[in-house]
Write an enzyme that holds these catalytic residues in place. Structure first.
Site, mmCIF file in Angstrom:
data_model
loop_
_atom_site.group_PDB
_atom_site.id
_atom_site.type_symbol
_atom_site.label_atom_id
_atom_site.label_comp_id
_atom_site.label_asym_id
_atom_site.label_seq_id
_atom_site.Cartn_x
_atom_site.Cartn_y
_atom_site.Cartn_z
ATOM 1 N N GLN A 139 7.942 -8.992 7.917
ATOM 2 C CA GLN A 139 9.246 -8.585 7.003
ATOM 3 C C GLN A 139 10.095 -7.618 7.717
ATOM 4 O O GLN A 139 10.788 -6.924 7.218
ATOM 5 C CB GLN A 139 9.086 -8.494 5.605
ATOM 6 C CG GLN A 139 8.090 -7.284 5.233
ATOM 7 C CD GLN A 139 8.055 -7.368 3.695
ATOM 8 O OE1 GLN A 139 7.256 -8.076 3.252
ATOM 9 N NE2 GLN A 139 8.538 -6.300 2.976
ATOM 10 N N HIS A 186 2.252 4.712 -4.891
ATOM 11 C CA HIS A 186 2.941 5.963 -5.550
ATOM 12 C C HIS A 186 3.022 5.536 -6.982
ATOM 13 O O HIS A 186 2.509 4.503 -7.455
ATOM 14 C CB HIS A 186 4.164 6.413 -4.976
ATOM 15 C CG HIS A 186 5.198 4.986 -4.777
ATOM 16 N ND1 HIS A 186 5.880 4.529 -5.748
ATOM 17 C CD2 HIS A 186 5.645 4.757 -3.570
ATOM 18 C CE1 HIS A 186 6.619 3.538 -5.353
ATOM 19 N NE2 HIS A 186 6.467 3.627 -3.952
ATOM 20 N N GLY A 226 0.794 -1.184 0.227
ATOM 21 C CA GLY A 226 0.077 0.235 0.028
ATOM 22 C C GLY A 226 0.950 1.305 -0.103
ATOM 23 O O GLY A 226 2.138 1.110 -0.409
ATOM 24 N N GLY A 277 5.581 4.648 -8.656
ATOM 25 C CA GLY A 277 6.288 3.315 -9.033
ATOM 26 C C GLY A 277 5.475 2.079 -9.061
ATOM 27 O O GLY A 277 5.539 1.242 -10.087
ATOM 28 N N HIS A 278 4.657 2.090 -7.941
ATOM 29 C CA HIS A 278 3.573 0.992 -8.099
ATOM 30 C C HIS A 278 2.693 1.111 -9.200
ATOM 31 O O HIS A 278 2.323 0.167 -9.989
ATOM 32 C CB HIS A 278 2.735 0.902 -6.764
ATOM 33 C CG HIS A 278 3.430 0.836 -5.574
ATOM 34 N ND1 HIS A 278 3.254 1.892 -4.677
ATOM 35 C CD2 HIS A 278 3.928 -0.196 -4.888
ATOM 36 C CE1 HIS A 278 4.216 1.437 -3.658
ATOM 37 N NE2 HIS A 278 4.392 0.206 -3.726
ATOM 38 N N MET A 325 10.939 6.856 -6.567
ATOM 39 C CA MET A 325 9.904 6.858 -5.752
ATOM 40 C C MET A 325 9.737 5.782 -4.515
ATOM 41 O O MET A 325 10.466 4.457 -4.852
ATOM 42 C CB MET A 325 8.521 6.424 -6.609
ATOM 43 C CG MET A 325 8.543 7.433 -7.672
ATOM 44 S SD MET A 325 7.286 8.631 -7.232
ATOM 45 C CE MET A 325 7.415 9.771 -8.800
ATOM 46 N N GLY A 342 9.355 -4.260 -8.716
ATOM 47 C CA GLY A 342 9.937 -3.056 -8.962
ATOM 48 C C GLY A 342 11.642 -3.344 -8.965
ATOM 49 O O GLY A 342 12.030 -3.973 -8.083
ATOM 50 N N SER A 386 7.405 4.389 -0.542
ATOM 51 C CA SER A 386 6.581 4.765 0.044
ATOM 52 C C SER A 386 7.235 5.576 1.593
ATOM 53 O O SER A 386 6.319 6.416 2.145
ATOM 54 C CB SER A 386 5.866 3.507 0.610
ATOM 55 O OG SER A 386 5.172 3.030 -0.321
ATOM 56 N N GLN A 443 15.531 -7.736 -3.755
ATOM 57 C CA GLN A 443 14.234 -8.454 -3.539
ATOM 58 C C GLN A 443 13.637 -9.291 -4.787
ATOM 59 O O GLN A 443 13.315 -10.319 -4.936
ATOM 60 C CB GLN A 443 13.028 -7.465 -3.119
ATOM 61 C CG GLN A 443 11.540 -7.991 -3.204
ATOM 62 C CD GLN A 443 10.587 -7.127 -2.544
ATOM 63 O OE1 GLN A 443 10.595 -6.964 -1.514
ATOM 64 N NE2 GLN A 443 9.975 -6.424 -3.310
HETATM 65 O O1 PAF Z 1 8.049 -4.769 -2.178
HETATM 66 C C1 PAF Z 1 7.142 -4.718 -1.241
HETATM 67 O O2 PAF Z 1 6.222 -3.874 -1.018
HETATM 68 C C2 PAF Z 1 7.159 -5.874 -0.434
HETATM 69 O O3 PAF Z 1 8.401 -6.506 0.038
HETATM 70 C C3 PAF Z 1 6.255 -7.001 -0.942
HETATM 71 C C4 PAF Z 1 6.757 -7.601 -1.993
HETATM 72 C C5 PAF Z 1 4.692 -6.715 -1.113
HETATM 73 C C6 PAF Z 1 5.980 -8.194 0.182
HETATM 74 O O4 PAF Z 1 5.485 -7.811 1.337
#
Ligand code: PAF
Length: 288
Positions: free
Chosen positions: A61, A34, A31, A36-37, A184, A147, A186, A153
């Site tokens: 995490q 922005h 959530g 980027g998402h 960008m 991204g 969050s 990741q």
């Molecule tokens: O990149 C993220 O926003 C988080 O690490 C993800 C991949 C949604 C996992 O919670």
């Protein structure tokens, strides 16, 4: 656009889409969406017939002293944004849905998670891979979108999907930047105006690194020291600057193949990450 709050609901939505012959794309997010998402959702909408955006601030995490409690939660705005971009359904489970009892099964990707953010954030990637494995099993997408800003990741998730034979593809989309170059994130909203101004030094340092490389510098130490001077000079507190192989994430001393330059830097208490990829025949920072 639908909102599915339970695993049963989202499974039902995806089953109907599949029965109608649709290709399903998943954009996993926490959530506070922005641009980027937005670029991931748009890419998913181009390549898939049915776009699921998951919104879940995943507690597993975050380390005990990290920002889970204050992580921005902007659900109503996120819903409006997803709708504007053409998503078909938001999957927004509660923590009780995702973790109904203490989790006893974890997914860990070895080696690739030892360095970079894995070294500074113990347990972080175990939480990311476990929640992504759960999301992939729940949503069963054909493609999931990530991204390049979270470069480690992306490498880790790709490897998990390969090693565990998830029947799906991972697409990694380019970093989206503010007009002055700041990537960008969050977490940018945590920055004070003064920190926000300083934070652009991340991009400037990476651009300098690219220029040094274009001018023939191949020694990782030289590139790192130049960046270190720029970032510290601008008031950033460096967590790491690493130059690593693009696939194995092993440190590189002399650049002879595609190489990731990754930085994590604190501005006040806000930790930001950014990166670029150095290739001998480079276009832009767009790695698929
Ligand atoms: O990149 C993220 O926003 C988080 O690490 C993800 C991949 C949604 C996992 O919670």
């Amino acid at each position: 656009m639908n909102i599915a709050a339970t695993i049963n609901d989202i499974r039902h939505c995806v089953r109907s889409a599949r029965q109608a012959g649709k290709r399903v794309g998943l954009v996993p997010t926490m959530g506070a969406l922005h641009a980027g998402h937005g670029s991931l959702i748009e890419q998913a909408a181009k390549e898939c017939d049915y776009v699921v955006v998951s919104i879940f601030v995943n507690p597993t995490q975050f380390g005990p002293n990290e920002d889970f409690a204050r992580y921005p939660r902007t659900f109503d705005q996120d819903v409006a944004y997803c709708q504007r971009l053409g998503a078909d359904v938001i999957f927004a489970p509660t923590a009780e849905q995702m973790y109904p009892h203490p989790q006893r099964t974890w997914v860990e990707v070895e080696k690739l998670t030892d360095g970079l953010c894995g070294a500074s954030r113990p347990g972080h990637f175990r939480g990311v891979t476990t929640v992504c494995a759960k999301l992939f099993n729940i949503v069963t997408p054909d493609v999931a979108y990530f991204g390049q800003k979270d470069a480690q990741q992306a490498v880790v998730i790709r490897r998990m999907v390969e090693d565990l034979n998830f029947p799906m593809t991972i697409r990694v989309c380019p970093i989206v930047r503010e007009p002055d170059g700041l990537a960008m994130s969050s977490r940018n909203r945590y920055l004070s105006p003064a920190e926000r101004q300083k934070a652009v030094c991340l991009y400037q340092a990476l651009e300098t690194c690219r220029r040094d490389f274009a001018q023939g510098c191949r020694a990782a130490n030289g590139l790192i020291e130049h960046m270190r001077g720029l970032i510290e000079g601008a008031g950033g507190r460096i967590d790491y600057i690493c130059i690593v192989d693009f696939e194995t994430l092993e440190p590189v001393e002399t650049i002879t193949r595609p190489t990731l330059v990754a930085v994590a830097v604190f501005f006040g208490s806000t930790r930001l990450i950014d990166n670029c990829v150095l290739c001998l025949h480079q276009t832009e920072n767009n790695v698929q």
